[in-house]
Design a protein around this motif. Sequence first.
Motif, mmCIF file in Angstrom:
data_model
loop_
_atom_site.group_PDB
_atom_site.id
_atom_site.type_symbol
_atom_site.label_atom_id
_atom_site.label_comp_id
_atom_site.label_asym_id
_atom_site.label_seq_id
_atom_site.Cartn_x
_atom_site.Cartn_y
_atom_site.Cartn_z
ATOM 1 N N VAL A 1 -13.229 8.929 -1.082
ATOM 2 C CA VAL A 1 -12.810 9.796 0.022
ATOM 3 C C VAL A 1 -13.174 11.236 -0.302
ATOM 4 O O VAL A 1 -12.632 11.837 -1.238
ATOM 5 N N ALA A 2 -14.106 11.800 0.471
ATOM 6 C CA ALA A 2 -14.506 13.191 0.275
ATOM 7 C C ALA A 2 -13.493 14.120 0.931
ATOM 8 O O ALA A 2 -12.637 13.692 1.727
ATOM 9 N N SER A 3 -13.601 15.397 0.634
ATOM 10 C CA SER A 3 -12.628 16.357 1.152
ATOM 11 C C SER A 3 -12.707 16.519 2.667
ATOM 12 O O SER A 3 -11.750 16.975 3.292
ATOM 13 N N ASN A 4 -13.847 16.138 3.273
ATOM 14 C CA ASN A 4 -13.979 16.231 4.726
ATOM 15 C C ASN A 4 -13.712 14.896 5.414
ATOM 16 O O ASN A 4 -13.993 14.742 6.603
ATOM 17 N N GLN A 5 -13.170 13.936 4.643
ATOM 18 C CA GLN A 5 -12.859 12.623 5.210
ATOM 19 C C GLN A 5 -11.351 12.403 5.220
ATOM 20 O O GLN A 5 -10.570 13.336 4.992
ATOM 21 N N CYS A 6 -10.945 11.169 5.496
ATOM 22 C CA CYS A 6 -9.516 10.873 5.607
ATOM 23 C C CYS A 6 -9.199 9.539 4.957
ATOM 24 O O CYS A 6 -10.093 8.783 4.586
ATOM 25 N N PHE A 7 -7.922 9.275 4.794
ATOM 26 C CA PHE A 7 -7.458 7.958 4.366
ATOM 27 C C PHE A 7 -6.282 7.564 5.252
ATOM 28 O O PHE A 7 -5.544 8.418 5.770
ATOM 29 N N ALA A 8 -6.131 6.255 5.447
ATOM 30 C CA ALA A 8 -5.008 5.747 6.230
ATOM 31 C C ALA A 8 -3.793 5.676 5.309
ATOM 32 O O ALA A 8 -3.826 4.985 4.288
ATOM 33 N N TYR A 9 -2.762 6.389 5.652
ATOM 34 C CA TYR A 9 -1.612 6.502 4.751
ATOM 35 C C TYR A 9 -0.593 5.397 5.009
ATOM 36 O O TYR A 9 -0.558 4.764 6.071
ATOM 37 N N ALA A 10 0.251 5.176 4.025
ATOM 38 C CA ALA A 10 1.460 4.364 4.157
ATOM 39 C C ALA A 10 2.592 5.185 3.546
ATOM 40 O O ALA A 10 2.355 6.063 2.706
ATOM 41 N N PRO A 11 3.839 4.955 3.943
ATOM 42 C CA PRO A 11 4.952 5.743 3.390
ATOM 43 C C PRO A 11 5.066 5.546 1.889
ATOM 44 O O PRO A 11 4.838 4.460 1.361
ATOM 45 N N ASP B 1 6.433 -6.065 4.647
ATOM 46 C CA ASP B 1 6.468 -5.515 5.995
ATOM 47 C C ASP B 1 6.994 -4.080 5.942
ATOM 48 O O ASP B 1 7.805 -3.714 5.079
ATOM 49 N N ILE B 2 6.556 -3.259 6.882
ATOM 50 C CA ILE B 2 6.916 -1.844 6.884
ATOM 51 C C ILE B 2 8.424 -1.647 7.041
ATOM 52 O O ILE B 2 8.983 -0.632 6.586
ATOM 53 N N SER B 3 9.113 -2.588 7.649
ATOM 54 C CA SER B 3 10.571 -2.466 7.785
ATOM 55 C C SER B 3 11.257 -2.562 6.420
ATOM 56 O O SER B 3 12.304 -1.956 6.207
ATOM 57 N N VAL B 4 10.663 -3.305 5.489
ATOM 58 C CA VAL B 4 11.193 -3.383 4.127
ATOM 59 C C VAL B 4 10.886 -2.085 3.381
ATOM 60 O O VAL B 4 11.733 -1.534 2.670
ATOM 61 N N VAL B 5 9.683 -1.572 3.556
ATOM 62 C CA VAL B 5 9.290 -0.314 2.919
ATOM 63 C C VAL B 5 10.211 0.817 3.372
ATOM 64 O O VAL B 5 10.550 1.720 2.598
ATOM 65 N N ALA B 6 10.636 0.749 4.629
ATOM 66 C CA ALA B 6 11.488 1.804 5.190
ATOM 67 C C ALA B 6 12.855 1.876 4.507
ATOM 68 O O ALA B 6 13.561 2.881 4.659
ATOM 69 N N VAL C 1 10.083 4.685 15.087
ATOM 70 C CA VAL C 1 9.042 5.028 16.052
ATOM 71 C C VAL C 1 7.657 4.943 15.420
ATOM 72 O O VAL C 1 6.648 4.749 16.118
ATOM 73 N N ARG C 2 7.552 5.047 14.096
ATOM 74 C CA ARG C 2 6.253 4.999 13.414
ATOM 75 C C ARG C 2 5.861 3.584 12.993
ATOM 76 O O ARG C 2 4.681 3.322 12.739
ATOM 77 N N GLN C 3 6.812 2.692 12.887
ATOM 78 C CA GLN C 3 6.557 1.391 12.268
ATOM 79 C C GLN C 3 5.523 0.534 12.989
ATOM 80 O O GLN C 3 4.676 -0.092 12.319
ATOM 81 N N PRO C 4 5.514 0.456 14.323
ATOM 82 C CA PRO C 4 4.470 -0.370 14.967
ATOM 83 C C PRO C 4 3.058 0.103 14.644
ATOM 84 O O PRO C 4 2.150 -0.727 14.479
ATOM 85 N N TYR C 5 2.852 1.390 14.525
ATOM 86 C CA TYR C 5 1.528 1.936 14.222
ATOM 87 C C TYR C 5 1.113 1.583 12.800
ATOM 88 O O TYR C 5 -0.018 1.145 12.556
ATOM 89 N N LEU C 6 2.039 1.773 11.847
ATOM 90 C CA LEU C 6 1.727 1.488 10.448
ATOM 91 C C LEU C 6 1.527 -0.012 10.225
ATOM 92 O O LEU C 6 0.666 -0.419 9.436
ATOM 93 N N ARG C 7 2.306 -0.827 10.918
ATOM 94 C CA ARG C 7 2.168 -2.284 10.790
ATOM 95 C C ARG C 7 0.808 -2.740 11.324
ATOM 96 O O ARG C 7 0.131 -3.595 10.716
ATOM 97 N N ALA C 8 0.381 -2.161 12.432
ATOM 98 C CA ALA C 8 -0.904 -2.543 13.031
ATOM 99 C C ALA C 8 -2.071 -2.168 12.114
ATOM 100 O O ALA C 8 -3.040 -2.934 11.981
#
Length: 554
Positions: A422-432, A484-489, A497-504
Motif C-alpha cells: 500500500v503506497a501513500s497515495n493508496q488505501c486499505f480496507a479497514y476493520a475495527p 463476525d463483526i458483531s463479535v468484534v464489536a 450502523v457500521r456493521q453491515p458495511y464492514l460485514r459486506a
Amino acid sequence: MLACCAVAAAVVAVDAYFSAQEGYLSRAPDYDGVSYLGTSRSVYFLLHALHFRTALSELNSSLAPLWIAALAFQQLIFGDGTWQAFTARFWGVAPLLTLVYWIVRARSSRTLAVAAVGFTAVLPVVSAAVRASSREFITGQANYGEFFSMEDLRPDFFAIVMVLCSVVPLAEHYRAPRRSTYVVSAVFAAASVLAKPSTAPFSLLAWGLAVGAVWLWHRRAASITRLSALGVAVLALLLAPWAIKGGVSETVSRYYEIAVTYHATYNLGLGLLDSVTYYLVRLATQLGQIEVWFVIVGSVLLVFALLRRWLEFSEWIYAGLFVLFYSSFTILANKNSLVGFWVTLPLWIFFVAGASRLLGTRWATGVTRASPFVLAGTAAYMVVIYALGAFALANWPVDEQRSNAQLLTVTTQLADEMRPYVASNQCFAYAPGPGWPASIEYLMTDSSGKAPGSTPVDIDPSISVNDYVRYATSCPAAIVYREDISVVAQQFIAYPVRQPYLRAVAEWVRSPISGYTLDRSWQFTDLASNGPHTLGRYEGLTLTVDLYVRKPSG
C-alpha cells in the motif's frame, strides 16, 4: 513560574512512565488521540525536512492546529515516537499549576500556594496513569475506557487550560486591569480557539462573558471600554490568518458532520437524568474518589460564602465559568468523558480560589500557623499516592499486561506487513481494532509526511452497502476478521450502523472472484475488555485478524 514548570515536567515524566507500563502508551494509540498523533507526525516529518509552508498548511487544515503543533514540537525535541508526543501534556499541566499557585498566593500564604500546587499535580485529571493504576489495583475493578483513557492525546485538557489562562487574568485584576491584562488574556483566548476549534463557541463565550463582567464592574470608566476593545482587536488579529485560510469553514463542516450526518453514531441516546448527571458522576473519576467530596462539600459552602459576600468578584467569575460549561455541555446530545475536563477544572479553580480567599481573610492567623503542617501533609499525601501507584505497578496482573502488549504488537506488525503493498497515495480496507485505521495510518506515515488512507470509518447512512464495497475494492489491501463483526464489536468500536458495511467487505474479500489472497494472519488471545471488569480476572475474547492483499500481476 519556573518552579511550577519544573514540577509539571516531573509530573508528566512520571505519569508517562506509568502509562508506558499499563496505560495509554502500553497499547496501540487509540481513539480519538491517535487522529491528532497522525497529523502531528506528518507535521514533524515536514518540519524535519524543512518544508515549512507545507507543514503550516497541514496545521491550518487540521482538527486542532495549536495542539498538533505542540505534539510536533515535542517530537522535534525528543524524536519521532508516541511517548515523545505524549510529553506535550506538559504544555497543559505547567500553566495549570502556575495558575493555581498565582491564585492561592494572591489570597493566602506562599506555603499554602505550594500545597495547592502539590494537590493539583496528583489529581487524576493531571496524573491519570498514576492514579488509575492505584485505584484499579486497590479496588480490583478495572475500567480502561474511563480511567486510563484520561491521558488520551485529545486536546480537551490543553484547551480548557488555555480558556482558564484567558479568564483568570481578567478575574484576578478586575479591580485595576491594565493593558497587559487584556493583551495576555486575548492571546490565551486565541490559543483556546486554535487548541480545539470545535469548542471555540464555548471558549469565546466564556472569554466574552469575563470581559463583559469586568466592563460592567467599571461601566462608568471609559478606559475599560478602550481596553476591552483592545482585547477584541488582539484576538481578531491572532485568529484572522487561521480564519481566512478556511479554519472556520472547516470547523463548521466537521461539527455539522458529527452533529447531523453521523448523529446516529455519536448520539448516546441518554435519558434526561443520565444526560443531566453525565459530567457530574465523572467528577469522582477526574478529581479522585476522596478529593471529590472535599471539593463538592467545600464548593457548596463557598456558594453560601458568595451569597454572604465573604468572597469577591473573581470567585463569582470562576463559579459562573463552571455553571456555563456544565449547562452548555449537558444540553448537547453528544457526550464525551474527556469533555468533562471543561467542567472539572473550572470547579477546581473555583474551589481553590474560594477556599484560599476564605482562609486568608477570615482565619489569616490560624492559616499562618497551620501552613507548615498543611505543606507537610501535602508532601506525605503525594508520597502515598506515588507509593501506591508504584506498588500497583510492581504487582500488575500479567494477563492485563499481555493483553495491552498484543494490541501494540499486532498493530505494529500489521502496518509493517502492509507497507510493501500500500503506497501513500493508496488505501486499505479497514476493520475495527485498537485505534484502527488511524493507528495503522500513523505508523505507516513516511518520511515525507504522507500516509495511506482507508475506507471511511464514519459512514453516511445514505451510502449503499454495494457502493461502500465498490470503494473498498479499489484498495490493494484489506483487513478482516474471521469472526463476525458483531463479535468484534464486543472489543473494538464497531457501531451497529457500521456493521453491515464492514460485514459486506469481509465477505467480498474472502470470495474467490475478489482477486485478494490471504497474506498473513494474527491472533488476539484473552483480550481484556475496555469497559468495567475485575482486574486480572475476566472472560477474555479471542479474535483472528487476516490481511488480504491484491498483488500486482507479474
